[in-house]
Every structure is written in C-alpha cells, then in structure tokens.
Design a protein around this motif. Sequence first.
Motif, mmCIF file in Angstrom:
data_model
loop_
_atom_site.group_PDB
_atom_site.id
_atom_site.type_symbol
_atom_site.label_atom_id
_atom_site.label_comp_id
_atom_site.label_asym_id
_atom_site.label_seq_id
_atom_site.Cartn_x
_atom_site.Cartn_y
_atom_site.Cartn_z
ATOM 1 N N ARG A 63 0.108 -3.320 8.577
ATOM 2 C CA ARG A 63 -0.259 -3.518 7.181
ATOM 3 C C ARG A 63 -1.311 -4.623 7.112
ATOM 4 O O ARG A 63 -1.140 -5.676 7.726
ATOM 5 C CB ARG A 63 0.959 -3.987 6.379
ATOM 6 N N ASP A 64 -2.378 -4.414 6.360
ATOM 7 C CA ASP A 64 -3.458 -5.412 6.346
ATOM 8 C C ASP A 64 -2.968 -6.802 5.922
ATOM 9 O O ASP A 64 -3.375 -7.815 6.480
ATOM 10 C CB ASP A 64 -4.629 -4.952 5.468
ATOM 11 N N ASP A 65 -2.030 -6.823 4.986
ATOM 12 C CA ASP A 65 -1.525 -8.114 4.489
ATOM 13 C C ASP A 65 -0.800 -8.921 5.574
ATOM 14 O O ASP A 65 -0.636 -10.122 5.443
ATOM 15 C CB ASP A 65 -0.553 -7.882 3.321
HETATM 16 ZN ZN ZN Z 1 -2.868 -4.180 1.311
#
Ligand code: ZN
Length: 223
Positions: A54-56
């Motif tokens: 997940r990018d976060d």
């Molecule tokens: Zn995101």
Amino acid sequence: MKPRDRLRIAMQKSGRLTEPALELLKRCGLTFRQSRDKLFCFGEGEPVDLLLVRDDDIPGLIAQGVCELGIVGRNVLDEFRLTVGRESEPLAELRPLGFGRCRLSIAVPQEFDYREPTQLAGRRIATSYPGLLGAWLRERGVAAGVVTLAGSVEIAPKLGTADAICDLVQSGGTLVANQLREVDVLLESEAVLAGPQALPADERGDLVELLLKRLDGVIQVRE
Ligand code: ZN
Ligand code: PRP
Ligand code: MG
C-alpha cells in the motif's frame, strides 16, 4: 535487524503509480522474476528486489529499515514526515520522478463563496492528510476543525460531516462528480524516490548510488 546484501525498493502494489514506476525501474535496467500480484519480486540482474505494498505504508517501511528506497507520492512522504515520521529517522526526497503529477487542494461545495483561507476558520475540513492540512492552516493562523478520513473524503460535505475537503486532485473528475470546486492548492505533488537521509554504509549504499546515476540518465533522456 539482520543486515542484508540485497537492496529493497517498495512501491505501490496497484494504483496510479504502479505501471509508470515499473516502467521506470525497467528503464534503469532492473528486471524482476515474480509476477506483479505477489508481494515480493526478486531482482534478476542487479541484487535489487521489489516490495509491492500500500502506498501509504511506504515511508514507514523505509523508516523501519524494511527497505532502503520507495517510489511514492510526495504527498504521502511529506504527510509521514509531519506526523508519525517525526519520531523516527528523517526521510529524504532523493529525486522527483516526473510522473503521477497531482495537487493536494482545498475544495468546497458550489454554494461556498470562497475567497481566502481565513474563511475556513471555525469550519470542518475532511482530509486524509491531517499533517499537511494542519501545517498549512497553522501557517495562515486559521483555526479550523480537521476531520481525518482514510478515503472517500469527497462525500463528506454531502453527508454533512465537513464544510470543505482537502484531497488530491488529478483530472478534477472526482470533484466535478461531487459538485465540489477547487479553491486553493497546498502542495504540487508527483511520484518521488524516497530514502533515508543517511544511506547504508555497505554494498546497498553503493547500489543506491548506482541506481541514482542510472535514474538521472533516464530522466534526462525523457526531458
Ligand atoms: Zn493510498
Ligand atoms: C485520489 C483522490 C481523489 C481522486 C482525484 O484517489 O483521493 O479521490 O484520486 O483524482 P481525479 O481528480 O482524477 O478525479 P485515488 O482513487 O487515487 O486513491 P485513494 O483510494 O487513495 O483515494
Ligand atoms: Mg480517492
């Protein structure tokens, strides 16, 4: 943590940055064995592997030393630096990558006659970026309520839980669909290469420098 001799790069598993990030790594001479739906891709040429997440989660993974580099939006990196990341090793934006351009903006319902930030005083603003929004409001001396939502921020005004939103805008399609109007830009964002302020003092540090050199070549050619 056990030292590793292979370098790890984290990137978005599926989303707007996934294809251009893979393409860029390919242009840097990196190829990977496993299919893209897996969490881990083994590097075939250079000793460089991929983590698909997940990018976060990417800034946190770098801060924890799970990986050395990450390809992530500047918005996610800066948000991390202003919030959780204050407690850990500082992260650096090593290179802007020129894709995934978007802006973090304030948007309001059509009937809100917005002219300046002070009009947000006493209002509630929904966002997934409380750190960046909080800093922007503080700099302007505006005391507004920040409502933090993980997603679907743009429906908050319709639900009556916020008077304005602060979210990413790329094409503007989401705002139009929700009858919202972009009125102020907090941050111009794009994909960046993120890493620790201090590179590892072993082979992995050398690999990072090699990659940066190739990256600069690729980016120059593209410009
Ligand atoms: Zn995101
Ligand atoms: C982002 C953002 C908006 C949308 C804006 O969400 O949160 O909802 O893109 O893009 P547009 O201006 O082109 O309509 P995205 O779907 O990328 O990811 P998210 O699930 O993390 O919100
Ligand atoms: Mg969204």
